[in-house]
Design an enzyme around this catalytic site. Structure first.
Site, PDB file in Angstrom:
ATOM      1  N   CYS A 333      75.989  47.465-135.724  1.00 29.80           N
ATOM      2  CA  CYS A 333      76.613  48.611-135.056  1.00 29.80           C
ATOM      3  C   CYS A 333      76.149  48.707-133.596  1.00 29.80           C
ATOM      4  O   CYS A 333      76.480  47.845-132.791  1.00 29.80           O
ATOM      5  CB  CYS A 333      76.340  49.882-135.843  1.00 29.80           C
ATOM      6  SG  CYS A 333      77.486  51.227-135.458  1.00 29.80           S
ATOM      7  N   HIS A 430      77.762  48.626-141.796  1.00 26.23           N
ATOM      8  CA  HIS A 430      76.517  49.084-142.412  1.00 26.23           C
ATOM      9  C   HIS A 430      76.564  48.785-143.911  1.00 26.23           C
ATOM     10  O   HIS A 430      77.635  48.717-144.508  1.00 26.23           O
ATOM     11  CB  HIS A 430      76.342  50.595-142.226  1.00 26.23           C
ATOM     12  CG  HIS A 430      76.114  51.017-140.816  1.00 26.23           C
ATOM     13  ND1 HIS A 430      74.932  50.801-140.151  1.00 26.23           N
ATOM     14  CD2 HIS A 430      76.934  51.656-139.935  1.00 26.23           C
ATOM     15  CE1 HIS A 430      75.013  51.289-138.927  1.00 26.23           C
ATOM     16  NE2 HIS A 430      76.215  51.813-138.765  1.00 26.23           N
TER      17      HIS A 430
END
Length: 483
Positions: A333, A430
């Site tokens: 991310c 994630h």
């Protein structure tokens, strides 16, 4: 309105989240339809709920313990700190702007309507709702307009049990002090207390329990011993990372810089559970271990600010040295965005820095955008052709030549980037290491055998052991009778 009990703490990190998760599993085991609820949470460890919004990761785990889909209504107000002065405000799963200091205090009474609406939805059809407070109710400077602790409890008429952490010391003073400082209306909501994280012979604290009851008039619901199962469950607060220490040397050292606004650090939990892997959290002022085989740049709530912090600590130079030694790097991310040549923020979404040079380890660039991507995904790892389940929570669009070698494929589009030699990898996903077969192949590529355990089953087993420990140590019948 469903029957409910609220668990408040004498401070942060006393174990409320895990206790509520465990009690959710206890109630489920007893055949009750139980649901979790937390009016207000402050955490950068967010999850994507099953109905498509953001909630605290702790409420996601509590829903799992209940055996029900997670919902934005289980955590209607989520604050995600992004600067020293302000947090992103998420209401019922959706971004509502930024909350700053005094402005947020003025806003809280307006948020009570959303909190009560969500509480009603969570309780619909439930036998029991277990509510978690935030921080401490003794912070009387924040009492006006409170929605997180006693403000909610009094408004919803929910009885309160106070949780004290004996492991940190001073638990008698914490509980008695809370009793002393609470106004009478709030004190009347408290039905009793319980002690958490006791090590050793619990009978040695009998006099302590009696003293607390003598000073407060509150009954004791028991003493929870230090339960090993807790260490196998995802933690919510980054304070647990600060206590991590190095153990015996393992086959693979994974180094993780502790960025100031680190987010979704439970991405690392499946790696920590691997017998051959040691995850080393590197605090500010410390160097990345030279024996690390992999450096993970984790998610962050403020990519640009944390990139500046990374440079201030000299980790950028150490990362280059790590790569020259043949080491691998994975950015997740915000960490993925840092790996590129440049990050641009023309609208100032993250702050005053509108353009910053990245680490230059991947030939990509990122442009921040107001629209936030929040979704659960099913993907395929293009490194190992293995299925993945994960989630995305990010702002920004990334492009560049290295995107031609994507990390994963999500439906009809690609995700992430990989360097030509395959040693630098980045992804927006994630939760990737929770996929056992992917984790097995990923670690094997680094020369380590892993991925033999079923991570999701290990979390379920830990919840089961936690529930057994709570059944054995607490007056569960007395607790549930409060509702």
């Amino acid at each position: 309105m469903a029957r409910a009990i609220m668990f408040q703490g004498t401070g942060s990190d006393v174990g409320k989240s895990v206790l509520v998760a465990g009690l959710c599993r206890v109630a489920r085991n007893r055949g009750l339809k139980v649901r979790p609820f937390k009016p207000q949470n402050m955490s950068n460890n967010a999850a994507v709920s099953d109905d498509g919004g953001e909630i605290g990761r702790a409420q996601w785990l509590q829903a799992l313990a209940c055996g029900v889909p997670s919902s934005v209504h289980m955590n209607p107000v989520l604050l995600k700190p992004q600067t020293d002065m302000g947090s992103q405000l998420i209401v019922q799963g959706q971004v509502r702007g930024e909350a700053r200091g005094r402005y947020y205090q003025e806003l809280k009474p307006q948020l009570m309507a959303a909190v009560m609406e969500s509480f009603a939805k969570v309780g619909d059809g439930a036998d029991l709702v277990l509510v978690e407070g935030a921080g401490s109710p003794a912070e009387i400077n924040l009492r006006a307009g409170d929605i997180a602790n006693m403000g909610f409890a009094t408004h919803a008429d929910v009885p309160v049990v106070l949780v004290g952490d004996i492991d940190r010391g001073g638990v008698i003073a914490s509980l008695v002090g809370t009793h002393t400082i609470l106004p009478q209306e709030d004190r009347a909501m408290v039905r009793g207390f319980l002690i958490n994280k006791f090590r050793g012979d619990i009978s040695l604290f009998d006099d302590g329990l009696a003293a607390i009851t003598r000073f407060t008039g509150w009954r004791s619901f028991g003493v929870v011993p230090w339960l090993k199962a807790v260490s196998r469950l995802p933690a919510e607060d980054s304070v647990v990372l600060e206590r991590a220490v190095r153990g015996d040397k393992k086959a693979l050292i994974v180094a993780v810089p502790m960025l100031p606004r680190i987010a979704n650090f439970d991405d690392l939990d499946p790696l920590k559970a691997e017998p051959a892997v040691e995850v080393v959290m590197v605090p500010p002022g410390s160097s990345l271990p030279a024996d690390a085989g992999l450096v993970v740049l984790p998610g962050t709530k403020s990519t640009i600010a944390d990139l500046l912090a990374l440079r201030e600590n000299g980790w950028d130079r150490e990362l280059v040295a790590h790569v020259k030694r043949g080491g691998h790097v994975l950015g997740i991310c915000g960490g993925f965005q840092m790996l590129g040549r440049r990050i641009s923020d023309p609208a100032g979404i993250e702050g005053n820095v509108r353009d910053i040079e990245g680490l230059g380890l991947l030939d990509i660039e990122t442009m921040t955008e107001p629209e936030k991507v929040v979704r659960n995904v099913e993907a395929v790892s293009l490194l190992h052709d293995e299925p993945l389940e994960g989630y995305e929570i990010h702002i920004g669009r990334t492009s560049g030549p290295d995107m031609a070698r994507p990390f994963a494929r999500i439906g009809d589009h690609d995700d992430g980037a990989v360097s030509p030699d395959g040693r630098i990898m980045g992804t927006y996903l994630h939760g990737i290491f929770s996929a056992d077969r992917f984790r097995h192949h990923f670690l094997r590529a680094l020369g380590v055998e892993g991925g033999q355990m079923n991570y999701r089953e290990s979390v379920e087993e830990a919840l089961g052991e936690l529930a057994e420990g709570l059944e054995a140590s607490l007056d569960i019948d007395g607790l549930f009778a409060l509702a």
